[in-house]
Design a protein around this motif. Structure first.
Motif, short mmCIF file in Angstrom:
data_model
loop_
_atom_site.label_atom_id
_atom_site.label_comp_id
_atom_site.label_asym_id
_atom_site.label_seq_id
_atom_site.Cartn_x
_atom_site.Cartn_y
_atom_site.Cartn_z
N UNK A 25 -4.52 -16.83 13.24
CA UNK A 25 -3.48 -17.74 12.76
C UNK A 25 -3.54 -17.90 11.24
N UNK A 26 -4.73 -17.85 10.67
CA UNK A 26 -4.86 -17.93 9.22
C UNK A 26 -4.27 -16.68 8.56
N UNK A 27 -4.56 -15.52 9.12
CA UNK A 27 -4.00 -14.27 8.60
C UNK A 27 -2.49 -14.27 8.76
N UNK A 28 -2.00 -14.74 9.89
CA UNK A 28 -0.55 -14.78 10.15
C UNK A 28 0.17 -15.68 9.15
N UNK A 29 -0.47 -16.74 8.69
CA UNK A 29 0.15 -17.61 7.69
C UNK A 29 0.03 -17.03 6.29
N UNK A 30 -1.05 -16.31 6.03
CA UNK A 30 -1.32 -15.77 4.70
C UNK A 30 -0.40 -14.60 4.37
N UNK A 31 -0.21 -13.68 5.30
CA UNK A 31 0.53 -12.45 5.02
C UNK A 31 1.98 -12.69 4.58
N UNK A 32 2.76 -13.52 5.26
CA UNK A 32 4.14 -13.73 4.78
C UNK A 32 4.20 -14.33 3.38
N UNK A 33 3.26 -15.20 3.06
CA UNK A 33 3.23 -15.80 1.72
C UNK A 33 2.94 -14.73 0.68
N UNK A 80 3.60 0.48 12.67
CA UNK A 80 3.04 1.81 12.37
C UNK A 80 4.12 2.77 11.91
N UNK A 81 5.32 2.63 12.43
CA UNK A 81 6.41 3.51 12.01
C UNK A 81 7.60 2.68 11.53
N UNK A 82 8.40 3.29 10.67
CA UNK A 82 9.57 2.61 10.12
C UNK A 82 10.55 2.28 11.23
N UNK A 83 11.04 1.04 11.30
CA UNK A 83 12.03 0.67 12.33
C UNK A 83 13.38 1.35 12.02
N UNK A 84 13.73 2.36 12.78
CA UNK A 84 14.91 3.17 12.49
C UNK A 84 16.21 2.36 12.53
N UNK A 85 16.24 1.28 13.28
CA UNK A 85 17.46 0.48 13.35
C UNK A 85 17.76 -0.22 12.01
N UNK A 86 16.81 -0.20 11.09
CA UNK A 86 17.01 -0.84 9.79
C UNK A 86 17.49 0.12 8.71
N UNK A 106 2.87 1.46 1.55
CA UNK A 106 2.58 0.02 1.66
C UNK A 106 1.96 -0.30 3.01
N UNK A 107 2.46 0.31 4.08
CA UNK A 107 1.90 0.07 5.40
C UNK A 107 0.45 0.51 5.46
N UNK A 108 0.14 1.63 4.84
CA UNK A 108 -1.23 2.14 4.82
C UNK A 108 -2.16 1.15 4.10
N UNK A 109 -1.66 0.53 3.05
CA UNK A 109 -2.47 -0.47 2.34
C UNK A 109 -2.71 -1.71 3.18
N UNK A 110 -1.67 -2.13 3.92
CA UNK A 110 -1.75 -3.38 4.67
C UNK A 110 -2.27 -3.21 6.09
N UNK A 111 -2.04 -2.04 6.68
CA UNK A 111 -2.39 -1.82 8.08
C UNK A 111 -3.00 -0.43 8.22
N UNK A 112 -4.25 -0.27 7.79
CA UNK A 112 -4.86 1.07 7.87
C UNK A 112 -4.91 1.54 9.33
N UNK A 113 -4.53 2.79 9.51
CA UNK A 113 -4.55 3.37 10.85
C UNK A 113 -5.98 3.79 11.20
N UNK A 114 -6.36 3.70 12.48
CA UNK A 114 -7.74 4.09 12.86
C UNK A 114 -7.97 5.57 12.69
#
Length: 114
Positions: A25-33, A80-86, A106-114
């Motif tokens: 919950x702390x991470x969820x509040x921090x990331x949008x800010x 993990x992948x770009x939302x094509x509908x956007x 940017x995704x790689x910086x924020x959400x490193x893949x395993x």
């Protein structure tokens, strides 16, 4: 990035080392800010470059792509992948490539893949 933001980030990193894993919950509040702060900084940078005539120093398409990607992260979350509908119909091939590249980097910086 402002000095206050850097100090806050340093404090958060120190907290991570001391506390171990942070609650979701702390991470969820921090990331949008933080993402909103990044969008604001990109907009400010773009406006300043246009006003001062330094817009040729950086690629405006790249700056716009970064702004689009951060707004997508805010609205749709980090995936993990770009939302094509956007994908917008008015994007040209060059802009689409810039947005996809910015999304992956940017995704790689924020959400490193395993």
């Amino acid at each position: 990035m402002s000095k206050l933001t850097m100090e806050f980030d340093d404090m958060l990193e120190a907290f991570l080392l001391a506390a171990g894993e942070l609650p979701e919950d702390l991470i969820a509040r921090y990331m949008p800010v933080r993402l909103q702060h990044a969008v604001t900084n990109i907009r400010r940078q773009y406006r300043m470059e246009r006003r001062t005539g330094r817009g040729t120093a950086t690629n405006p398409t790249s700056i716009e792509a970064k702004k689009i990607v951060l707004e997508i992260f805010l609205k749709d979350g980090i995936r993990k992948s770009f939302p094509l509908h956007l994908v917008q119909q008015d994007w040209g091939l060059h802009q689409l490539g810039a947005v996809m590249d910015a999304y992956v980097s940017r995704r790689t910086l924020l959400l490193p893949l395993p």
